[in-house]
Design an enzyme around this catalytic site. Structure first.
Site, PDB file in Angstrom:
ATOM      1  N   THR A  28      -2.521 -37.830  -2.478  1.00  0.00           N
ATOM      2  CA  THR A  28      -1.470 -38.157  -3.454  1.00  0.00           C
ATOM      3  C   THR A  28      -1.936 -37.953  -4.892  1.00  0.00           C
ATOM      4  O   THR A  28      -1.161 -38.076  -5.826  1.00  0.00           O
ATOM      5  CB  THR A  28      -1.054 -39.639  -3.314  1.00  0.00           C
ATOM      6  OG1 THR A  28      -2.215 -40.449  -3.472  1.00  0.00           O
ATOM      7  CG2 THR A  28      -0.431 -39.903  -1.960  1.00  0.00           C
ATOM      8  N   CYS A  32      -6.831 -45.885  -7.753  1.00  0.00           N
ATOM      9  CA  CYS A  32      -6.511 -47.311  -7.645  1.00  0.00           C
ATOM     10  C   CYS A  32      -7.740 -48.179  -7.871  1.00  0.00           C
ATOM     11  O   CYS A  32      -8.870 -47.733  -7.736  1.00  0.00           O
ATOM     12  CB  CYS A  32      -6.043 -47.632  -6.223  1.00  0.00           C
ATOM     13  SG  CYS A  32      -4.406 -47.074  -5.843  1.00  0.00           S
ATOM     14  N   CYS A  36      -6.226 -52.894  -4.861  1.00  0.00           N
ATOM     15  CA  CYS A  36      -4.812 -52.463  -4.795  1.00  0.00           C
ATOM     16  C   CYS A  36      -4.202 -52.814  -3.448  1.00  0.00           C
ATOM     17  O   CYS A  36      -4.819 -52.623  -2.407  1.00  0.00           O
ATOM     18  CB  CYS A  36      -4.685 -50.965  -5.032  1.00  0.00           C
ATOM     19  SG  CYS A  36      -2.962 -50.448  -5.071  1.00  0.00           S
ATOM     20  N   CYS A  63      -2.390 -45.283 -10.297  1.00  0.00           N
ATOM     21  CA  CYS A  63      -1.415 -45.852  -9.362  1.00  0.00           C
ATOM     22  C   CYS A  63      -0.436 -46.739 -10.144  1.00  0.00           C
ATOM     23  O   CYS A  63      -0.842 -47.515 -11.011  1.00  0.00           O
ATOM     24  CB  CYS A  63      -2.167 -46.676  -8.324  1.00  0.00           C
ATOM     25  SG  CYS A  63      -1.175 -47.804  -7.367  1.00  0.00           S
ATOM     26  N   CYS A  66      -1.152 -50.859  -8.983  1.00  0.00           N
ATOM     27  CA  CYS A  66      -2.268 -51.677  -9.500  1.00  0.00           C
ATOM     28  C   CYS A  66      -2.622 -51.305 -10.947  1.00  0.00           C
ATOM     29  O   CYS A  66      -3.355 -52.031 -11.604  1.00  0.00           O
ATOM     30  CB  CYS A  66      -3.489 -51.574  -8.607  1.00  0.00           C
ATOM     31  SG  CYS A  66      -4.187 -49.922  -8.476  1.00  0.00           S
TER      32      CYS A  66
END
Ligand SMILES: [Zn+2]
Length: 353
Positions: A28, A32, A36, A63, A66
């Protein structure tokens, strides 16, 4: 630290490792904090970074959940220390060595020694010994209820760390975390038949609902409760939410509704949580004594601790500490005054409507 330690921190959402490293998810292209709460990625998709800038340089986006790019770093040494002290207290029977503790946190013996030296001016071994000693003392005093004694030893042992931390930081470790370090709280005021009310919430839920004589006094209470949080007036877009809660509160106080199910974001010790969870099971309109609650949660001698947990409740009505009275039937104390307690009990008994 090995990859195994990193990976374990991710699967445990271990906040003690936040700011120590960040993990990127290759599929993706986001990165994080270890803590998270997003769904755990596949291990083969994970890569590690030691800083936000490095992750961003590799083309990873922060992210949304978080927000590792937005949070400022707390005193990570302190967070680690508190984590270590909690670990030791959980093993107060003394089964944990300083080296095992260090390894479990991905530290060397040298690093953990330095950590304890810096904040507490003792070695981890000294600290472990102190906890054991306290536990032993208490066990000897209360041999009839060992589990309760161990719980109490947690409190006593904390006083060791407290004394030193107060010197070092002018703050206790519990207050540091409980004080809302790193969280945002927004608040709003309202009028109820019990007087002025202040409601405050994090993005997770209500964390404060208290009655008071003036707005100023209520706000001061909130700030005292969360000295390290970022406190702000409820932003406009969230106002309808709070208005809705206030409406439910007023319905409740009018005796028109016997439910007050608001989402909560509670910071509590394990014991407080046990008491508060139990309070929520006392049916509307009924009362129990401190002693009965102590018995019901399996710590029959802890009625004083139960009373303290009730007095420490920050969320009036939703956590119904008003349903707890003295064993002799008298009202007992109430954080927001006995008069309010009487009124609420009467409302729940439908005496006022
Ligand atoms: Zn995340």
């Amino acid at each position: 630290m090995t990859d195994d330690v990193y990976w374990h921190a991710i699967t445990e959402h271990d906040a003690a490792f936040d700011f120590q490293f960040y993990y990127g998810v290759k599929s993706t292209k986001t990165f994080c904090f270890p803590s998270c709460k997003s769904k755990a990625p596949l291990r083969k998709n994970v890569t590690y970074f030691s800083g936000v800038a490095l992750a961003q340089a590799d083309g990873y986006q922060a992210c949304q959940r978080c927000q590792p790019n937005k949070k400022t770093q707390q005193d990570t040494g302190l967070v680690k220390l508190i984590y270590a002290c909690n670990k030791i207290e959980q093993h107060s029977e003394g089964s944990l060595t300083a080296l095992q503790l260090a390894k479990s946190m991905g530290l060397t013996q040298f690093q953990i020694n330095r950590l304890f030296k810096k904040y507490l001016n003792v070695t981890p071994k000294n600290y472990i010994d102190q906890i054991q000693l306290n536990t032993l003392k208490i066990n000897l005093r209360n041999t009839d209820n060992v589990s309760h004694a161990i719980y109490q030893s947690g409190i006593e042992s904390s006083s060791v760390i407290y004394g030193r931390m107060i010197t070092h930081l002018a703050m206790t470790p519990k207050n540091y975390l409980k004080g809302g370090a790193g969280i945002k709280i927004s608040y709003a005021m309202g009028e109820t038949r019990l007087g002025q009310v202040l409601m405050a919430a994090t993005d997770k839920g209500l964390s404060f609902l208290q009655f008071g004589e003036s707005k100023h006094q209520l706000l001061a209470q909130l700030v005292t409760e969360y000295p390290n949080a970022e406190i702000m007036l409820m932003p406009e877009q969230s106002a309808p939410q709070l208005e809705h809660w206030l409406h439910l509160l007023n319905l409740y106080l009018a005796g028109c509704s016997n439910e007050l199910n608001l989402p909560l974001d509670i910071r509590a010790t394990a014991f407080q949580k046990r008491v508060w969870d139990f309070l929520k099971t006392i049916p509307y309109g009924e009362v129990m004594s401190y002693g009965e609650i102590a018995k019901a949660i399996g710590s029959p001698k802890a009625f004083r601790a139960v009373a303290n947990a009730c007095a420490g409740n920050n969320i009036a009505l939703v956590i119904p500490c008003h349903r707890v009275i003295r064993g002799d039937g008298s009202l007992g104390g109430y954080r927001w005054g006995e008069k309010r307690k009487r009124m609420i009990i009467d409302i729940e008994n439908k005496l006022n409507i």
